[in-house]
Design an enzyme around this catalytic site. Structure first.
Site, PDB file in Angstrom:
ATOM      1  CD  GLU B  65      -1.813  -2.374   1.683  1.00  0.00           C
ATOM      2  OE1 GLU B  65      -0.480  -2.657   1.870  1.00  0.00           O
ATOM      3  OE2 GLU B  65      -2.636  -3.319   1.883  1.00  0.00           O
ATOM      4  CG  PHE B 128      -9.634  -9.747  11.011  1.00  0.00           C
ATOM      5  CD1 PHE B 128      -8.256 -10.422  11.638  1.00  0.00           C
ATOM      6  CD2 PHE B 128      -9.939  -9.905   9.740  1.00  0.00           C
ATOM      7  CE1 PHE B 128      -7.519 -10.657  10.721  1.00  0.00           C
ATOM      8  CE2 PHE B 128      -8.774 -10.104   8.692  1.00  0.00           C
ATOM      9  CZ  PHE B 128      -7.809 -10.540   9.147  1.00  0.00           C
ATOM     10  CD  GLN B 129      -7.151  -7.488   7.397  1.00  0.00           C
ATOM     11  OE1 GLN B 129      -8.248  -7.212   6.772  1.00  0.00           O
ATOM     12  NE2 GLN B 129      -6.114  -7.747   7.141  1.00  0.00           N
ATOM     13  CE  LYS B 178     -17.064  -6.784   3.810  1.00  0.00           C
ATOM     14  NZ  LYS B 178     -16.323  -8.313   4.152  1.00  0.00           N
ATOM     15  CG  MET B 491      22.845  12.541   3.146  1.00  0.00           C
ATOM     16  SD  MET B 491      24.151  13.764   2.595  1.00  0.00           S
ATOM     17  CE  MET B 491      22.965  14.227   0.970  1.00  0.00           C
TER      18      MET B 491
END
Lengths: 192, 576
Positions: B65, B128-129, B178, B491
């Site tokens: 993502e 969940f999630q 949802k 760097m």
């Protein structure tokens, strides 16, 4: 007080002096916005001394009143950030003398000490407080005023045994006669 | 195609549909052509609705993502007036977006990120999630909002697009439960034109403009600093006319890069920590600093207490919270950069600042001798980053979109790629996000398929998001990837050398064979180790029709100079 001279020779407090500022913020009445406002202070590590959110006379518009101790410079930077929030109409920054403000305090003391001593009722009256409720075991006293006044009464009540003390966030009103809805309209017209 | 899309638009008006379908139809109404995303449980209804609109909207399945956000950023940076659109699921899908969203926020990139959320009945139950993505993303979004009522979807999405691209652009996140995706609504779409608490376009203050023009007309040694605001307001032509009329030497921040043609005689180079010598030194000698669409980042200013204290300062900036944030201004013009510059042109007098300009030229000669020649025509055996970038610049005629990551290669690219076209530099400036370049290059190429897109990346940053080679392979995205490979986090190593007594604490990397990795994704590749291979390797890469990876093994311990050490004044810039 730390003073500096401005270009036109007026004496004003130095911008780096830490003192109390009152922020007054007009917003949409939206859930989650309180979080969006307070994290702006968190980022700059500024502690919120008190906060109050209430409805205004305009439907759907809320007013946040927030007290912080910081410098003029930081207070202004924070206010600009708050104005950037999408659901904020406008935010003002005031110093104490620029605005009228009050806080309300409640004190719970045992009823017995109150009934047997003659000083206490005197104390309530002389301090501009009032008795809110009298229960069998305790009395609740209410006082409106500035922080030092409500704290003062707390100190005076302590010898009688204060069971509980609570003070509200500050609420404040500007010295302007302009109505909130007129201000919002002007803001809208100006920025169109 | 256009007629087809329009027809479908009228047919969907007032149609009863699910919240999920309304999301897709809203995107079509906003003329979205590309979505970067990754499906998962809580966003499945939206992906299901997308299935039937595949002919009208392009979805790119990324490999992580974070890659979706960077790809959307790359896309939005190079395509005019477009917003990058991202889909992700709840929980880890949503949290993986945060780095890209924070990057878009600090670099003012318009994104609309849509995340699925657990059903509203499960909110707050550690389902969940489930994650509080509204809370998590609040500090790094311009606006965010959770939808749990399907009927809100068209209005909220219209608002999201309006907020993302108006004023100072930024990322917006919309979290949709949802159940709201499944529920139905009567779909009617109205574009958002106005939000009563939000005024993105400030009214130009004529008084301030006059004061600004006055300062400009009086100045003997004026100096203009341009930032990304110039590109965001498409002010590059107006700015050129302005500086030509008033004869003002002009330097740029890394995000303003490519707004002014590299070869323009008034272009005096990059500001800040690894910028050019002349603009840094002369910041502390000019009598007027005109900052346009930039925010005086600490990497630009060095020690603020010793930054341009001798100069008057004009700040032209659309975001009022940037005024006096870091540098105190004498005249603040809160405005869109193009609008302000257009109004200023007639107010400023034609001027010549020959002696002042000569100072820039003289200092540039010193940098040329001490640094630039050594970077571009080195005598050492190892390949230097600067020479690779300059060869790419020459072979692409300065016309490519160059996407960079973060670190030494980024600074070398900014210094040595000679940009000819605006909106051609894509980099992670404010946040400094390693792993940005590879996905951002994909997004840029999808947004501008007819332009050459070259990603220049360090070996460290490449390994942070290299899984996006899978996306490049699946969609056959012909980006050219150049790894400047020194086997170090260069760097950080440079700082360790200069400021931490060469204590190279965990900066050396044992790298895999990058060409072998590329082969796994069926991407053509070559690895080179010597200077005489460079020209041929770059032309082979550019001539190859598809994606290509060129691994250039460069000098292991090269340092980027000049350098303003942190805490130093810009005029204390070090040449070695």
């Amino acid at each position: 007080m730390n003073q500096v001279k401005t270009k036109n020779n007026m004496e004003v407090p130095a911008t780096d002096e830490v003192r109390s500022f009152i922020l007054s913020i007009l917003t949409e009445n939206k859930s989650g916005l309180l979080n969006a406002v307070t994290i702006i202070f968190t980022r700059r590590k500024i502690n919120i001394e008190s906060i109050n959110v209430s409805e205004t006379e305009v439907e759907g518009v809320s007013r946040y009143t927030i007290v912080i101790n910081t410098t003029r410079e930081l207070a202004e930077k924070v206010v600009k950030r708050i104005r950037k929030l999408i659901d904020v109409f406008w935010a003002f920054v005031y110093e104490n003398e620029e605005i009228f403000y009050q806080e309300i305090a409640l004190y719970k003391v045992p009823t017995n000490v109150f009934l047997h001593g003659d000083n206490t009722e005197h104390l309530v009256r002389n301090n501009g407080a009032r008795i809110l409720v009298i229960e069998e075991d305790y009395i609740i006293i209410e006082k409106t005023g500035h922080q030092h006044e409500t704290r003062d009464l707390l100190e005076k009540l302590k010898p009688y045994g204060v069971l509980e003390f609570v003070r509200s966030g500050r609420i404040a009103m500007s010295k302007s006669t302009r109505r909130t809805d007129t201000f919002l309209q002007e803001l809208h017209n100006h920025q169109q | 195609m256009e007629a087809l899309v329009k027809e479908s638009k009228t047919s969907v008006s007032k149609k009863v549909m699910t919240g999920a379908e309304a999301v897709i139809c809203s995107l079509l109404e906003e003329d979205v052509d590309t979505i970067f995303g990754y499906p998962g449980g809580a966003i499945m209804p939206i992906y299901d609705a997308l299935y039937q609109y595949q002919d009208q909207i392009n979805h790119v399945l990324v490999r992580h993502e974070q890659g979706a956000t960077h790809a959307a950023q790359g896309y939005a940076r190079v395509v005019s007036n477009k917003v990058g659109v991202v889909f992700a699921t709840s929980g880890p899908g949503a949290t993986n977006l945060i780095t890209g969203i924070a990057d878009a926020q600090i670099d003012s990139t318009p994104l609309v990120c849509i995340t699925g959320q657990v059903p509203s009945a499960l909110l707050g139950t550690d389902a969940f999630q489930e994650t509080d993505v509204i809370g998590i993303s609040m500090p790094v979004t311009k606006w965010n909002h959770q939808v749990s009522d399907a009927r809100e979807i068209p209005e909220v999405l219209a608002k999201a697009f309006y907020i993302a691209k108006s004023g100072r652009p930024g990322p917006v996140l919309i979290d949709i439960t949802k159940d709201a995706q499944f529920a139905s609504l009567e779909f009617e779409y109205k574009k958002c034109q106005n939000i009563r608490t939000y005024h993105p376009r400030p009214v130009l203050n004529k008084e301030r403009l006059k004061e600004a023009a006055d300062l400009i007309n009086k100045a003997q040694q004026p100096f203009l600093l341009l930032g990304q605001g110039v590109l965001l307001s498409h002010a590059q032509d107006t700015l050129r006319k302005f500086i030509e009329k008033a004869d003002i030497p002009t330097a740029w921040t890394i995000l303003g890069l490519s707004a002014l043609d590299h070869d323009h005689p008034l272009n005096v180079g990059m500001l800040g920590m690894h910028g050019n010598y002349a603009p840094n030194v002369l910041t502390n000698e000019c009598d007027l600093l005109i900052a346009v669409g930039m925010r005086f980042d600490d990497r630009v200013t060095g020690d603020l207490s010793r930054y341009a204290t001798q100069a008057k300062v004009i700040h032209i900036e659309i975001d009022p919270s940037e005024i006096d944030k870091n540098v105190k201004t004498d005249v603040a013009v809160v405005a869109d950069a193009n609008e302000a510059l257009e109004a200023l042109i007639p107010l400023v007098k034609k001027a010549k600042h020959q002696e002042w300009r000569q100072k820039f030229a003289d200092l540039h000669k010193i940098e040329e001798e001490k640094i630039i020649k050594k970077d571009l025509y080195p005598h050492e055996q190892g390949i230097k980053m600067g020479e690779v970038v300059r060869r790419i610049s020459e072979q692409t005629k300065g016309e490519a979109i160059v996407v960079t990551d973060v670190g030494q290669h980024q600074m070398s690219s900014a210094r040595y790629y000679n940009f000819k076209k605006s909106h051609s530099n894509v980099t992670s400036g404010g946040l400094g996000t390693m792993g940005f370049a590879l996905p951002a290059a994909m997004g840029a190429k999808i947004g501008c398929p007819h332009r050459e897109v070259v990603a220049i990346i360090g070996d460290g940053g490449f390994q942070m998001t290299l899984q996006e080679l899978g996306t490049i392979y699946q969609y056959d995205i012909p980006v050219k990837v150049v790894i400047l490979n020194n086997g170090f986090l260069g760097m950080v190593r440079q700082w360790q050398q200069l400021f931490f007594e060469k204590r190279y604490s965990f900066t050396e990397m044992k790298n895999p064979e990058f060409t072998t990795i590329a082969r796994g994704f069926s991407i053509e590749s070559e690895k080179i180790t010597s200077r005489d291979q460079l020209d041929d390797a770059i032309s082979a890469m550019l001539e190859h029709p598809g994606a290509y990876l060129l691994d250039v093994v460069v000098e292991k311990e090269e340092n980027v100079f000049p350098m303003v050490p942190s805490g130093a004044a810009v005029s204390e810039i070090r040449m070695e």
